[in-house]
Design an enzyme around this catalytic site. Structure first.
Site, mmCIF file in Angstrom:
data_model
loop_
_atom_site.group_PDB
_atom_site.id
_atom_site.type_symbol
_atom_site.label_atom_id
_atom_site.label_comp_id
_atom_site.label_asym_id
_atom_site.label_seq_id
_atom_site.Cartn_x
_atom_site.Cartn_y
_atom_site.Cartn_z
ATOM 1 N N GLY A 1 0.838 -1.190 0.000
ATOM 2 C CA GLY A 1 0.000 0.000 0.000
ATOM 3 C C GLY A 1 0.870 1.236 0.000
ATOM 4 C CD GLN B 1 3.301 5.877 2.641
ATOM 5 O OE1 GLN B 1 2.360 5.320 2.089
ATOM 6 N NE2 GLN B 1 4.259 5.203 3.247
ATOM 7 C CG HIS C 1 -0.885 1.362 7.125
ATOM 8 N ND1 HIS C 1 0.028 0.966 8.076
ATOM 9 C CD2 HIS C 1 -0.189 2.140 6.261
ATOM 10 C CE1 HIS C 1 1.208 1.500 7.803
ATOM 11 N NE2 HIS C 1 1.116 2.219 6.696
ATOM 12 C CD GLU C 2 -1.206 2.548 2.606
ATOM 13 O OE1 GLU C 2 -0.746 3.706 2.515
ATOM 14 O OE2 GLU C 2 -0.490 1.578 2.924
ATOM 15 C CG HIS D 1 0.090 6.970 5.317
ATOM 16 N ND1 HIS D 1 1.241 7.421 5.937
ATOM 17 C CD2 HIS D 1 0.277 5.642 5.118
ATOM 18 C CE1 HIS D 1 2.080 6.410 6.095
ATOM 19 N NE2 HIS D 1 1.524 5.310 5.619
ATOM 20 C CB CYS E 1 4.834 2.151 7.342
ATOM 21 S SG CYS E 1 4.483 3.680 6.455
ATOM 22 C CG LEU E 2 6.434 0.857 1.341
ATOM 23 C CD1 LEU E 2 5.951 1.166 -0.072
ATOM 24 C CD2 LEU E 2 7.534 -0.200 1.315
HETATM 25 ZN ZN ZN Z 1 2.409 3.458 5.651
#
Ligand code: ZN
Length: 155
Positions: A46, A51, A131-132, A135, A89-90
């Protein structure tokens, strides 16, 4: 294929609230394409627009290879149940932590053609959607997680 730089935890952009998309233009579709390329290159499941430094309410999720969800201006219209499990998370590479999420969610938004869409997710898909979604409100999972840590190699 165009890769964008993924911002890391600590970057002030990640703590900001993203604004809705007012019109789905070619620029937005390019952002979606670049986000998918960037997510795939980083082996993520995701990615949210903030991000990659774009403070717009857009995210993508692909927990099952080849099944890509793209959401613009998402709204969580149903959330029920509870699951507790590990996520990463990236923007926080190398770490994982345990987070409570709803077991089931229903999300509405618009797609890359400006058409209304509604998706339901359970388990990992529900977790990824939430989660997304967080953000977009400037919330990283690390703010909600217990024991954020670097996983051991045998985990
Ligand atoms: Zn994330």
């Amino acid at each position: 294929m165009a890769l964008r730089n993924i911002l890391r935890e600590g970057d002030p952009t990640l703590a900001k609230k993203s604004r809705p998309v007012t019109e789905v233009t070619d620029r937005i579709r390019t952002i979606l394409d670049d986000m998918a390329d960037t997510m795939h290159a980083a082996s993520g499941v995701g990615l949210a627009a903030p991000q990659v430094g774009v403070l717009r309410r857009i995210f993508i999720v692909e927990v099952e290879e080849g099944k890509l969800f793209e959401l613009i201006n998402p709204e969580v219209v149903e959330a029920d149940g509870d699951q507790y499990g590990e996520e990463g998370c990236l923007s926080v590479p190398g770490y994982v932590g345990n987070v409570h999420r709803p077991e089931h969610v229903k999300i509405r938004g618009i797609d890359r053609n400006g058409k209304p869409v509604e998706y339901e997710g359970e388990g990992l898909l529900a977790r990824a959607f939430m989660h997304e979604y967080d953000h977009l409100d400037g919330i990283l999972y690390t703010a909600k997680a217990d024991n954020v840590h670097i996983p051991k190699e045998d985990e």
